[in-house]
Design an enzyme around this catalytic site. Structure first.
Site, short mmCIF file in Angstrom:
data_model
loop_
_atom_site.label_atom_id
_atom_site.label_comp_id
_atom_site.label_asym_id
_atom_site.label_seq_id
_atom_site.Cartn_x
_atom_site.Cartn_y
_atom_site.Cartn_z
CG HIS A 71 43.48 34.29 34.18
ND1 HIS A 71 43.87 35.27 33.30
CD2 HIS A 71 44.61 33.86 34.77
CE1 HIS A 71 45.18 35.43 33.36
NE2 HIS A 71 45.65 34.58 34.25
N GLY B 290 47.77 38.14 34.18
CA GLY B 290 48.18 38.83 32.95
C GLY B 290 48.37 37.90 31.78
CG LEU C 25 44.16 41.94 34.08
CD1 LEU C 25 43.05 41.78 33.06
CD2 LEU C 25 45.49 42.22 33.40
CG ASP C 26 43.76 38.33 35.23
OD1 ASP C 26 42.72 38.22 34.57
OD2 ASP C 26 44.89 38.30 34.72
CD GLU C 27 44.24 41.15 41.98
OE1 GLU C 27 43.68 40.62 42.95
OE2 GLU C 27 45.48 41.11 41.80
#
Lengths: 278, 278, 278, 278
Positions: free
Chosen positions: C186, C195, C221-223
């Site tokens: 990311h 995001g 998401l992205d966690e």
């Protein structure tokens, strides 16, 4: 935190060392709370730091190394044993520049350094309640002053000497009396800019990064085993004074980290190198 | 981006330079889009980079330096003028190690480097469509090979030579032909570990940080003006091979940054130092 | 390097684990070449990575976990066993942005990544000889495309999926099929700027440092658990395009480091966190 | 260093600004010793910092801004004028955590901060001779205490308020009274981990890097323009206490840098962003 014992081990690399040490601890009802190891593949030397709970161990503290002797012998091992509730006794020697001294005392007061700071030598009286010894030195009195220093260190039963910008080169006598027990902060990224005025040297060379280096003191100037280093970026706009100012922050941080690593018994020295466990 | 002119100026520090330069641009209906300056307080030298719009300027490109000559004369100024839409012609010389070469070509293909890469010299054919010249060198053929190199650089009208791990020491003839126009990447944090095998030297010394240095080549080995440096942390666990691997990332990044700074006309050299504007 | 086995262990923290594991290895004539451990003091979980020589071990590879089962049972231990000479099979999925894909392939070619890269999915054919699968995706075809992806991964018996700027959110079906076996990069310093368009977000917020984060993909998401992060300094002068360019270097480096850590069996996942041994 | 004036300018981006400002200085026999500029290409705003010698300037200090007004009007410019020999008056507000307070006072004593520290508010009396005001606050007394704070700041004619881990959220009244003149240190890499207990949040998220952020205080919590940030690497082995300890060093350094940038008149604020000249 409950007290723990720390075994610092080094020996020629060979099979079975890890199991033998773990067995020794387990056979005395000990519990390993942390262990780290390293093998120098070139020198074929094995290093280990084993931290175990004192509580529940079925030997007294003064019996442990004796009981461990057969293991040490079998592997031709050098073994040191320390306890985290026995605080090393530290002397700090500074000079006119007091930022490192001040920083160490502040960290110590805040509980960050597991040590007893027992003596401070500095030109400025910023000792914050620590016994304070001022042993002024000139070219003429250097030999006599070093004798006084040695006597003072002995009197205070000092385990570790920290040169917090002391600005004097120690004599071999003093260095030999405290092997791997004198930490110096050099204000450059060693081995660049050995010797005097490293910030001026760095400015003259036009480097884009400056550094600071904490190392054990040996007889060769600025050549001792490196404990830690830190760097920061500079530009053409930074004057020697700017480098000096930026460097002070590096010096305080890297010296504090190195002293802390030593005090937490995380450092093993071999030759001119260190193993610093995490 | 519309084309701009870049004036790179240096002169003895004195009053009124900034206003005189701004006046010159304004008096020709120019517009300064960026300006940066620096004064070396020790050497008493003033440096300035002035970027101005070409569009609307009331002189032709080949008239500007002539018109500026009185200003330059008045302040005893060295003045260079470049244009951002005239791409420097670059030759890259590599050897068996191709990571820096490869990285530069990739960045160039992606539009990151404002240059025309006109020739590549490498042992491996990884030239990605760029004219490729292989001029093998041995101890016996070094003089002849250097003559070929010089001819090739001349033939391709090369403005900048990038030594992307070339592993050969250039002769004074070649160095003198491209003053401040040959960039080398040295795989250490200079001035530490000058010369051969810096990663082995770093490993032997037990440093806790390694670095890479991009510098202009001068006749003294590894002593040229430093453009940029980068570092990364290492530990006792890193072998020479690990240092080499970690160092490759440093080398590619710092060389790319240095080349980019040069190509964007942000570098002024004086003595053995650089001013690298931001 | 001779082949080694790697035991990755986790269990509730308790006395005697280290000795029991060391005993198991020693009792089968094994030799521990490296061991690291960690205890999460809050969750009271113990983690260990034990690397031992295969050569000389008195059990066959397929017998070892069975023989270890009593130890694992006694300490309620989760145990994985891998071998350094069995290369994980890796698929890389990219999109129009190819710098991470390209970098991973280059490192792999140079021997830096102990893996077999068995398939590449990308919009651009930069596959360097690796089997290449292009499974284009639109909003309408997403479900069907994901089924194709799953089939392809199964067909190639993929152990690890690397999303090298894939720019698609995976469905839970795909994520669940590869728990802790999908690594994403990311382009922000998570959890900042979750995001889309993180560099634009960073520019709008006016941060002075940007970052990149490699993490395992989970349904949120992205966690997912973070493997590694890297940062670089920026200023007011950096446009979104500058952040994107500087960020590319961060992304390639941090993704390569994370993939390498996974491939070297140095990562243990628990909850939303990782233990990454050194 | 001789006294200089510092013009901090911002205006809509347009042709001729640089020359007009340089002309103004030159026409009054001034000499520009340093100038930096920046254009926000998205917002189309031009920023400039012009530092010029006071000595020799043919206007009195209190006449300069008036004489400059036509230039400012012509370019719709906001212009501030400060003098490097007029030290800003600073109040520091701390709480039980005193490392940042202590560090700022130490740097100030050593001459590193060009300011008059005129008042200190802290729970601990570590004021080193600075006028000391302790205004204790509880949930019930917050409104009354803030009124006292405002009165005290007015009484001491404070130019800059530094919240050195003050741990209280300021009311809009106080914030509005000192726009872009209250600097706070937040102990995370904003915008990650806004609000309370950021080190715990960071530990729970399992990040591999932690940070600290100095920002101007606005009415939105932790959303003000960022002055500076700094980060350091952490691992799974670092407890919340370790993060807190490592973070303290980040906090002290980044707050000191930010305060220094403000005091040297190197910061321009626009919207929620800053231009920090080098």
């Amino acid at each position: 935190m409950p007290a723990t014992g720390v075994l610092l081990l080094s020996c020629p690399d060979q099979r079975g060392v890890v199991a033998a040490v773990a067995d020794f601890i387990a056979s005395h009802n000990g519990n390993i709370v942390h262990a780290e190891q390293h093998t120098d593949e070139i020198e074929k030397v094995f290093f280990q730091r084993v931290e175990f709970e004192v509580d529940g161990f079925d030997l007294n503290r003064d019996e442990i190394l004796g009981a461990f002797a057969p293991v040490a012998k079998r592997f031709d091992m050098r073994a040191d044993l320390r306890y985290t509730d026995v605080k090393p006794r530290v002397a700090i020697m500074a000079s006119k520049q007091s930022h490192c001294l001040f920083d160490l005392l502040t960290r110590w007061r805040s509980g960050e350094l597991p040590a007893d700071i027992v003596a401070v030598h500095a030109d400025l009286v910023q000792h914050m309640g620590v016994p304070y010894v001022h042993l002024p030195v000139t070219a003429d009195t250097k030999t006599a002053q070093e004798r006084q220093v040695l006597e003072t260190l002995a009197q205070y039963r000092v385990d570790l000497v920290v040169l917090a910008r002391y600005m004097q080169i120690l004599s071999p006598t003093l260095v030999d009396a405290y092997p791997s027990r004198i930490i110096n902060i050099h204000h450059s990224f060693l081995p660049a800019f050995i010797g005097a005025n490293p910030y001026r040297q760095a400015h003259d060379r036009g480097v884009k990064i400056i550094g600071a280096t904490a190392h054990y003191v040996t007889e060769e100037l600025d050549e001792g085993p490196i404990l830690d280093q830190e760097v920061t970026r500079v530009t053409h706009r930074d004057s020697v004074a700017d480098l000096t100012r930026k460097g002070r922050d590096l010096e305080t941080i890297v010296l504090a980290r190195a002293v802390r690593a030593h005090l937490e018994h995380r450092v093993l020295v071999y030759g001119r190198k260190t193993v610093v466990f995490g």
